[in-house]
Motif scaffolding. Structure first.
Motif, mmCIF file in Angstrom:
data_model
loop_
_atom_site.group_PDB
_atom_site.id
_atom_site.type_symbol
_atom_site.label_atom_id
_atom_site.label_comp_id
_atom_site.label_asym_id
_atom_site.label_seq_id
_atom_site.Cartn_x
_atom_site.Cartn_y
_atom_site.Cartn_z
ATOM 1 N N SER A 38 -12.059 36.368 18.153
ATOM 2 C CA SER A 38 -12.778 35.114 18.325
ATOM 3 C C SER A 38 -12.070 34.008 17.551
ATOM 4 N N PRO A 39 -11.886 32.830 18.173
ATOM 5 C CA PRO A 39 -11.268 31.720 17.440
ATOM 6 C C PRO A 39 -12.231 31.051 16.469
ATOM 7 N N THR A 40 -13.529 31.389 16.565
ATOM 8 C CA THR A 40 -14.529 30.716 15.722
ATOM 9 C C THR A 40 -15.257 31.663 14.770
ATOM 10 N N ARG A 41 -15.338 32.936 15.103
ATOM 11 C CA ARG A 41 -16.048 33.895 14.256
ATOM 12 C C ARG A 41 -15.027 34.854 13.641
ATOM 13 N N MET A 42 -14.664 34.589 12.396
ATOM 14 C CA MET A 42 -13.582 35.328 11.757
ATOM 15 C C MET A 42 -13.964 36.773 11.462
ATOM 16 N N ASP A 43 -13.009 37.669 11.653
ATOM 17 C CA ASP A 43 -13.143 39.046 11.195
ATOM 18 C C ASP A 43 -13.225 38.998 9.668
ATOM 19 N N LEU A 45 -12.825 41.081 7.495
ATOM 20 C CA LEU A 45 -11.774 41.810 6.795
ATOM 21 C C LEU A 45 -10.643 40.877 6.371
ATOM 22 N N ARG A 46 -10.491 39.761 7.090
ATOM 23 C CA ARG A 46 -9.411 38.817 6.777
ATOM 24 C C ARG A 46 -9.601 38.158 5.403
ATOM 25 N N VAL A 47 -10.817 38.097 4.919
ATOM 26 C CA VAL A 47 -11.061 37.434 3.637
ATOM 27 C C VAL A 47 -11.360 38.422 2.514
ATOM 28 N N LEU A 48 -11.279 39.725 2.810
ATOM 29 C CA LEU A 48 -11.577 40.744 1.801
ATOM 30 C C LEU A 48 -10.478 40.784 0.745
ATOM 31 N N PRO A 49 -10.824 40.641 -0.546
ATOM 32 C CA PRO A 49 -9.802 40.748 -1.583
ATOM 33 C C PRO A 49 -9.394 42.214 -1.807
ATOM 34 N N PRO A 50 -8.238 42.440 -2.453
ATOM 35 C CA PRO A 50 -7.304 41.455 -3.002
ATOM 36 C C PRO A 50 -6.384 40.879 -1.923
ATOM 37 N N HIS A 51 -5.758 39.740 -2.266
ATOM 38 C CA HIS A 51 -4.882 39.052 -1.332
ATOM 39 C C HIS A 51 -3.434 39.089 -1.812
ATOM 40 N N ASP A 52 -2.533 39.186 -0.868
ATOM 41 C CA ASP A 52 -1.101 39.131 -1.140
ATOM 42 C C ASP A 52 -0.525 37.941 -0.380
ATOM 43 N N GLN A 53 -0.063 36.953 -1.122
ATOM 44 C CA GLN A 53 0.449 35.714 -0.530
ATOM 45 C C GLN A 53 -0.585 35.083 0.421
ATOM 46 N N GLY A 54 -1.833 35.111 -0.015
ATOM 47 C CA GLY A 54 -2.901 34.477 0.750
ATOM 48 C C GLY A 54 -3.472 35.305 1.879
ATOM 49 N N VAL A 55 -2.980 36.527 2.060
ATOM 50 C CA VAL A 55 -3.442 37.392 3.154
ATOM 51 C C VAL A 55 -4.130 38.619 2.571
ATOM 52 N N LEU A 355 8.781 58.380 14.344
ATOM 53 C CA LEU A 355 7.920 57.295 14.817
ATOM 54 C C LEU A 355 8.673 55.976 14.701
ATOM 55 N N PRO A 356 8.300 54.988 15.506
ATOM 56 C CA PRO A 356 8.953 53.678 15.381
ATOM 57 C C PRO A 356 8.671 53.054 14.016
ATOM 58 N N ALA A 357 9.614 52.293 13.510
ATOM 59 C CA ALA A 357 9.434 51.618 12.230
ATOM 60 C C ALA A 357 8.365 50.542 12.368
ATOM 61 N N PRO A 358 7.572 50.308 11.317
ATOM 62 C CA PRO A 358 6.577 49.224 11.370
ATOM 63 C C PRO A 358 7.248 47.896 11.679
ATOM 64 N N ARG A 359 6.577 47.087 12.520
ATOM 65 C CA ARG A 359 7.199 45.840 12.978
ATOM 66 C C ARG A 359 6.715 44.620 12.212
ATOM 67 N N PHE A 360 5.409 44.549 11.918
ATOM 68 C CA PHE A 360 4.895 43.398 11.193
ATOM 69 C C PHE A 360 3.509 43.710 10.645
ATOM 70 N N ILE A 361 3.125 42.974 9.591
ATOM 71 C CA ILE A 361 1.790 43.140 9.026
ATOM 72 C C ILE A 361 0.774 42.487 9.972
ATOM 73 N N GLY A 362 -0.519 42.641 9.661
ATOM 74 C CA GLY A 362 -1.563 42.048 10.489
ATOM 75 C C GLY A 362 -1.303 40.575 10.751
ATOM 76 N N ALA A 363 -1.421 40.193 12.012
ATOM 77 C CA ALA A 363 -1.053 38.836 12.427
ATOM 78 C C ALA A 363 -2.175 37.836 12.178
ATOM 79 N N ALA A 364 -1.817 36.568 12.155
ATOM 80 C CA ALA A 364 -2.806 35.493 12.069
ATOM 81 C C ALA A 364 -3.641 35.467 13.338
ATOM 82 N N VAL A 365 -4.860 34.928 13.247
ATOM 83 C CA VAL A 365 -5.719 34.802 14.432
ATOM 84 C C VAL A 365 -4.966 34.025 15.518
#
Length: 393
Positions: A38-43, A45-55, A355-365
């Motif tokens: 959802s572009p308006t109702r945030m998951d 989990l995105r704001v659950l601490p701790p954060h690394d570089q704001g994520v 297994l394939p190597a990890p490609r990227f961390i969780g993406a922005a909305v």
């Protein structure tokens, strides 16, 4: 390297933990996972601490290797996008309360009409049927109703909240993946998809593997500190002189003999074989006394070369540095997208073909909105119009 599930394409409508952990396993094994957010109702989990570089570190881990399409499902144009995606993405994972996807026009019956091969996995607290189907709940509630909390914890203090989410992960995530892959195999035989109803409470109930079997077949109701494996025997945790803890699981006679010999109390070994509660408690008291004579480091050194099923209780940081876990490669480096990497827990499954190597961390909305819509044939102008109408972001 593509991974064993490279042929699977999953639309993931889930948030928080159960669904995302399930789709993480699928993505790690090579499935293409597209999160519909959802572009308006945030998951949250995105704001659950701790954060690394704001994520959020949890979000970055649970949603790695997944693309994100931000779509307002309440708008008719969004439904058309989903219908187009179903031509390729023939697995849906959702975690809404029963009836929500139907009200959005995205229920199993509606989507099956578009793609009969659709496998549709619904993970909920209590399932799609029953008097509790619309009731709110969390991991603690599911474990309580499933009977698991009745024989965990201590007799004098009651159940304790576990640090990990057993019903969410062992109940919802793992059972969801097992059922999904079983449905994929069935589809290979029949050409037809199906709807999988995963209740975290049902699945947590099935984890009463021994206690539940004993009650149903013999009428034996397990109680706290009464069973061999829940504190009713010497099989337990013991505190060192300096306040650390070690686990003792020396159930077999050979291991019990090793334990008692290492503690210089070989005469105690015979007590470990007794089924009598009073004998077990007496042994437990003796072991407590022996462990409390020694510091944690001394006990770790004492049992390091002894095959007695005695291991230290480690912090997460200590576990990461343990030579066994390091040898197993339980930590991996995942690209952030800026040239740097983030340390995360690796997929625990070991395939001989890798297994394939990890490609990227969780993406922005909506981090992949333009890319996904472009693959569907949407022009740049049309994407701009959908964004202006707030259908996508």
């Amino acid at each position: 390297m593509l991974g064993p599930l490279a042929s699977l394409k999953v639309l993931d409508f889930s948030t928080l933990l159960p669904g995302p952990f399930a789709s993480l396993l699928l993505a790690d094994m090579g499935a293409e996972v597209l999160r519909i957010e959802s572009p308006t109702r945030m998951d949250l989990l995105r704001v659950l601490p701790p954060h690394d570089q704001g994520v959020s570190a949890s979000h970055a881990y649970l949603n790695r290797n997944k693309r994100s399409l931000a779509l307002d499902l309440k708008q008719p144009e969004a439904l058309e996008v989903i219908k187009q995606l179903l031509a390729d993405y023939d697995i849906v994972l959702e975690q809404f309360r029963p009836g929500v996807m139907e009200r959005l026009g995205l229920g199993y019956a509606a989507l099956k009409a578009i793609n009969p091969k659709l496998i549709y996995v619904s993970i909920t607290g209590y399932g799609q049927t029953g008097p509790y189907k619309d009731r709110a709940g969390h991991d603690l509630n599911y474990l309580a109703l499933a009977g698991l909390s009745s024989y965990t914890g201590r007799a004098d203090s009651g159940p304790v909240p576990l640090g990990m989410q057993v019903a969410d992960i062992a109940g919802g995530s793992l059972h969801g993946v097992i059922g999904l892959l079983a449905a994929v195999i069935a589809r290979q035989q029949t050409g037809q998809g199906q709807h999988l109803d995963v209740s975290m409470t049902d699945c947590a109930f099935s984890l009463n593997a021994m206690a539940g079997a004993g009650y149903l077949a013999c009428g034996v109701e397990p109680g706290r500190d009464e069973q061999m494996l829940n504190g009713g025997s010497f099989y337990d945790y013991y505190r060192s002189r300096d306040g650390r803890w070690l686990s003792v699981g020396s159930l077999e006679p050979a291991f019990m003999q090793q334990l008692c010999t290492a503690l210089e109390r070989p005469e105690l070994a015979a007590q470990g074989l007794s089924p009598k509660p009073e004998q077990q408690q007496a042994l437990k008291n003796e072991l407590k006394m022996e462990f409390e004579k020694r510091d944690f480091a001394e006990l770790c050194a004492l049992f390091a070369g002894v095959d007695a099923c005695v291991e230290p209780v480690l912090s997460v940081g200590e576990a990461v540095r343990h030579p066994q876990l390091q040898a197993r490669g339980v930590v991996t480096e995942v690209p952030r997208g800026d040239g740097s990497t983030q340390q995360q827990m690796a997929c625990p499954l070991k395939f001989s073909e890798g297994l394939p190597a990890p490609r990227f961390i969780g993406a922005a909305v909506g981090g992949h909105t333009d890319q996904v819509l472009g693959e569907l044939g949407f022009s740049a102008q049309r994407i701009k119009e959908l964004r202006a109408a707030k259908v996508v972001s």
